[in-house]
Design an enzyme around this catalytic site. Structure first.
Site, mmCIF file in Angstrom:
data_model
loop_
_atom_site.group_PDB
_atom_site.id
_atom_site.type_symbol
_atom_site.label_atom_id
_atom_site.label_comp_id
_atom_site.label_asym_id
_atom_site.label_seq_id
_atom_site.Cartn_x
_atom_site.Cartn_y
_atom_site.Cartn_z
ATOM 1 N N ARG A 68 0.834 -1.225 0.000
ATOM 2 C CA ARG A 68 0.000 0.000 0.000
ATOM 3 C C ARG A 68 0.867 1.273 0.000
ATOM 4 O O ARG A 68 0.480 2.288 0.585
ATOM 5 C CB ARG A 68 -0.972 0.047 1.190
ATOM 6 C CG ARG A 68 -1.877 -1.141 1.318
ATOM 7 C CD ARG A 68 -2.875 -1.252 0.172
ATOM 8 N NE ARG A 68 -3.683 -2.421 0.386
ATOM 9 C CZ ARG A 68 -3.391 -3.635 -0.097
ATOM 10 N NH1 ARG A 68 -2.334 -3.822 -0.876
ATOM 11 N NH2 ARG A 68 -4.184 -4.654 0.155
ATOM 12 N N SER A 136 -10.902 -0.919 3.823
ATOM 13 C CA SER A 136 -10.053 -1.203 4.992
ATOM 14 C C SER A 136 -9.623 0.116 5.642
ATOM 15 O O SER A 136 -9.109 0.989 4.959
ATOM 16 C CB SER A 136 -8.794 -1.951 4.567
ATOM 17 O OG SER A 136 -9.152 -3.117 3.883
ATOM 18 N N GLU A 231 -5.332 3.770 7.081
ATOM 19 C CA GLU A 231 -5.073 3.674 5.638
ATOM 20 C C GLU A 231 -5.614 4.885 4.863
ATOM 21 O O GLU A 231 -4.882 5.470 4.072
ATOM 22 C CB GLU A 231 -5.668 2.365 5.086
ATOM 23 C CG GLU A 231 -5.257 2.101 3.662
ATOM 24 C CD GLU A 231 -5.599 0.696 3.183
ATOM 25 O OE1 GLU A 231 -5.298 -0.287 3.878
ATOM 26 O OE2 GLU A 231 -6.160 0.594 2.092
HETATM 27 C C1 LIG Z 1 -15.495 0.086 -0.320
HETATM 28 C C2 LIG Z 1 -14.016 0.191 -0.587
HETATM 29 C C3 LIG Z 1 -13.253 -0.967 -0.741
HETATM 30 C C4 LIG Z 1 -11.870 -0.870 -0.972
HETATM 31 N N1 LIG Z 1 -11.151 -2.015 -1.121
HETATM 32 C C5 LIG Z 1 -9.812 -1.948 -1.344
HETATM 33 C C6 LIG Z 1 -9.028 -3.136 -1.511
HETATM 34 O O1 LIG Z 1 -9.532 -4.259 -1.472
HETATM 35 N N2 LIG Z 1 -7.690 -2.998 -1.735
HETATM 36 C C7 LIG Z 1 -7.082 -1.773 -1.809
HETATM 37 O O2 LIG Z 1 -5.849 -1.721 -2.030
HETATM 38 N N3 LIG Z 1 -7.798 -0.623 -1.663
HETATM 39 C C8 LIG Z 1 -9.141 -0.691 -1.430
HETATM 40 N N4 LIG Z 1 -9.865 0.475 -1.275
HETATM 41 C C9 LIG Z 1 -9.154 1.768 -1.329
HETATM 42 C C10 LIG Z 1 -9.377 2.565 -2.635
HETATM 43 O O3 LIG Z 1 -10.192 1.929 -3.535
HETATM 44 C C11 LIG Z 1 -8.070 2.978 -3.304
HETATM 45 O O4 LIG Z 1 -7.280 3.765 -2.479
HETATM 46 C C12 LIG Z 1 -8.335 3.698 -4.634
HETATM 47 O O5 LIG Z 1 -7.179 3.474 -5.389
HETATM 48 C C13 LIG Z 1 -8.703 5.171 -4.561
HETATM 49 O O6 LIG Z 1 -9.056 5.591 -5.867
HETATM 50 P P1 LIG Z 1 -9.694 7.024 -6.172
HETATM 51 O O7 LIG Z 1 -9.749 7.138 -7.675
HETATM 52 O O8 LIG Z 1 -10.964 7.185 -5.410
HETATM 53 O O9 LIG Z 1 -8.555 7.968 -5.623
HETATM 54 P P2 LIG Z 1 -8.646 9.255 -4.708
HETATM 55 O O10 LIG Z 1 -9.144 8.869 -3.350
HETATM 56 O O11 LIG Z 1 -9.320 10.328 -5.473
HETATM 57 O O12 LIG Z 1 -7.086 9.587 -4.606
HETATM 58 C C14 LIG Z 1 -6.217 8.857 -3.797
HETATM 59 C C15 LIG Z 1 -4.850 9.572 -3.806
HETATM 60 O O13 LIG Z 1 -4.249 9.402 -5.086
HETATM 61 C C16 LIG Z 1 -3.977 10.670 -5.684
HETATM 62 N N5 LIG Z 1 -4.223 10.514 -7.129
HETATM 63 C C17 LIG Z 1 -5.402 10.168 -7.720
HETATM 64 N N6 LIG Z 1 -5.234 10.072 -9.058
HETATM 65 C C18 LIG Z 1 -3.927 10.374 -9.314
HETATM 66 C C19 LIG Z 1 -3.138 10.450 -10.512
HETATM 67 N N7 LIG Z 1 -3.650 10.204 -11.722
HETATM 68 N N8 LIG Z 1 -1.816 10.807 -10.393
HETATM 69 C C20 LIG Z 1 -1.269 11.081 -9.185
HETATM 70 N N9 LIG Z 1 -1.963 11.022 -8.001
HETATM 71 C C21 LIG Z 1 -3.272 10.670 -8.076
HETATM 72 C C22 LIG Z 1 -4.909 11.649 -4.984
HETATM 73 O O14 LIG Z 1 -4.376 12.957 -5.023
HETATM 74 C C23 LIG Z 1 -4.944 11.087 -3.576
HETATM 75 O O15 LIG Z 1 -3.800 11.476 -2.837
HETATM 76 C C24 LIG Z 1 -11.239 0.399 -1.046
HETATM 77 C C25 LIG Z 1 -12.022 1.556 -0.893
HETATM 78 C C26 LIG Z 1 -13.386 1.459 -0.684
HETATM 79 C C27 LIG Z 1 -14.201 2.721 -0.549
#
Ligand SMILES: Cc1cc2nc3c(=O)[nH]c(=O)nc-3n(C[C@H](O)[C@H](O)[C@H](O)COP(=O)(O)OP(=O)(O)OC[C@H]3O[C@@H](n4cnc5c(N)ncnc54)[C@H](O)[C@@H]3O)c2cc1C
Length: 235
Positions: A68, A136, A231
Site C-alpha cells: 500500500r 479497509s 489507511e
Molecule cells: C469500499 C471500498 C473498498 C476498498 N477495497 C480496497 C481493496 O480491497 N484494496 C485496496 O488496495 N484498496 C481498497 N480500497 C481503497 C481505494 O479503492 C483505493 O485507495 C483507490 O485506489 C482510490 O481511488 P480514487 O480514484 O478514489 O482515488 P482518490 O481517493 O481520489 O485519490 C487517492 C490519492 O491518489 C492521488 N491521485 C489520484 N489520481 C492520481 C493520478 N492520476 N496521479 C497522481 N496522483 C493521483 C490523490 O491525489 C490522492 O492522494 C477500497 C475503498 C473502498 C471505498
C-alpha cells in the site's frame, strides 16, 4: 480496467475486481486484494513531474512499490500519473493463493476468478452504496521478525504472513479479537461483517469516525502491543 481486460480473456488483474477507484490512483496506493498487488502486474508509467515541469517514464523500481505504498505517496503531489502500462497474459496463470479462492478449482477463464472475488467481497464487505465506508481502515501491521515470533507465541493460531522484512499481521483479526467487531460509537461503528471496515450508520461526521478509529487503535495497542496505522488519508 479489470473488467475490460478480463472481458478479453486476459489474465493478470482479475483478483483486483471490485476495488473502487481510478487507474491513476491505483498505482498511488499500490492497490491489492486476494493475493495480488497492482505492482505484480506493473510494467511502467508516464507521469507529469510538477517539480521539473516535464513528463517522465518510470519503471517499477523507480515507483518504490511496497505494501500500500509508492513513490507517489512518499512525494505527495509531485507527480500526476497520466498513463499506466500493465502486463496481462493470454496464457492462464490463476493466482488462487488467498484464502477461499482455491475452492473454485482449476478455472479456465479469468472471468471465473473475477466473479468469485466479487461474490466474496459482496459477502464479506459492507456495501458502500448502502452503508458509507472507506474499505479497509487500517493497514495490516508489519512487525520485525522477533516481534512477529513473540506475537505468534503469545497468540497461537493468529494469522501471520512472512515478509522479507518481518511478519505481516491481520489488522482485522486484531480488531475482532479485541472484541470490537460490530462495536458502535454513536453514529459510527466497526462493521459487523468485517472488523477492518469502519462504517457510517447514518449522519456520522469526520470526527465521529476519527474518534472511533482512535478508540480501535488504542484498544488494540493495549490488548496486543501492536500499533495500527490508518489507511485512508485526510485531505
Ligand atoms: C469500499 C471500498 C473498498 C476498498 N477495497 C480496497 C481493496 O480491497 N484494496 C485496496 O488496495 N484498496 C481498497 N480500497 C481503497 C481505494 O479503492 C483505493 O485507495 C483507490 O485506489 C482510490 O481511488 P480514487 O480514484 O478514489 O482515488 P482518490 O481517493 O481520489 O485519490 C487517492 C490519492 O491518489 C492521488 N491521485 C489520484 N489520481 C492520481 C493520478 N492520476 N496521479 C497522481 N496522483 C493521483 C490523490 O491525489 C490522492 O492522494 C477500497 C475503498 C473502498 C471505498
Amino acid at each position: 480496467m479489470v473488467a475490460h481486460t478480463v472481458g478479453q480473456g486476459l489474465w493478470g488483474l482479475e483478483n483486483l475486481a471490485g476495488i473502487p477507484g481510478t487507474v491513476g490512483a491505483a498505482v498511488v496506493q499500490n492497490i491489492g486484494a486476494y493475493g495480488v498487488e497492482l505492482s505484480d502486474q506493473f510494467v511502467s508509467l508516464r507521469a507529469f513531474d510538477r517539480s521539473t515541469r516535464a513528463f517522465v517514464e518510470l519503471a517499477a523500481p523507480a515507483c518504490r512499490f511496497a505494501y500500500r505504498q509508492s513513490l507517489f505517496k512518499q512525494e505527495k503531489g509531485r507527480y500526476v500519473v497520466t498513463r499506466v502500462r500493465l502486463k496481462v497474459s493470454r496464457a492462464g496463470a490463476p493466482n488462487l493463493s488467498y484464502g477461499n479462492l482455491s475452492a473454485i478449482g482449476d478455472p479456465d477463464d479469468p472471468g471465473q476468478i473475477m466473479a468469485e472475488v466479487l461474490r466474496l467481497r459482496a459477502r464479506k464487505l459492507p456495501d458502500w452504496r448502502r452503508c458509507g465506508n472507506a474499505g479497509s481502515f487500517f493497514h495490516n501491521p508489519v512487525v520485525s521478525d522477533p516481534e512477529g515470533r513473540a506475537f505468534m507465541l503469545a497468540n497461537p493460531g493468529a494469522p501471520a504472513f512472512s515478509q522479507a522484512d518481518g511478519w505481516k499481521l491481520s489488522a482485522g483479526w486484531l480488531i475482532e479479537q479485541a472484541g470490537l467487531k460490530g462495536y458502535r460509537r454513536g453514529r459510527a461503528g466497526v462493521s459487523e461483517q468485517h472488523a477492518l471496515v469502519l462504517v457510517n450508520h447514518g449522519g456520522a461526521t469526520c470526527s465521529d469516525i476519527l474518534d472511533l478509529a482512535d478508540h480501535v487503535a488504542t484498544t488494540v495497542r493495549h490488548r496486543f502491543g501492536i500499533s495500527l496505522q490508518r489507511e485512508p488519508e485526510l485531505l
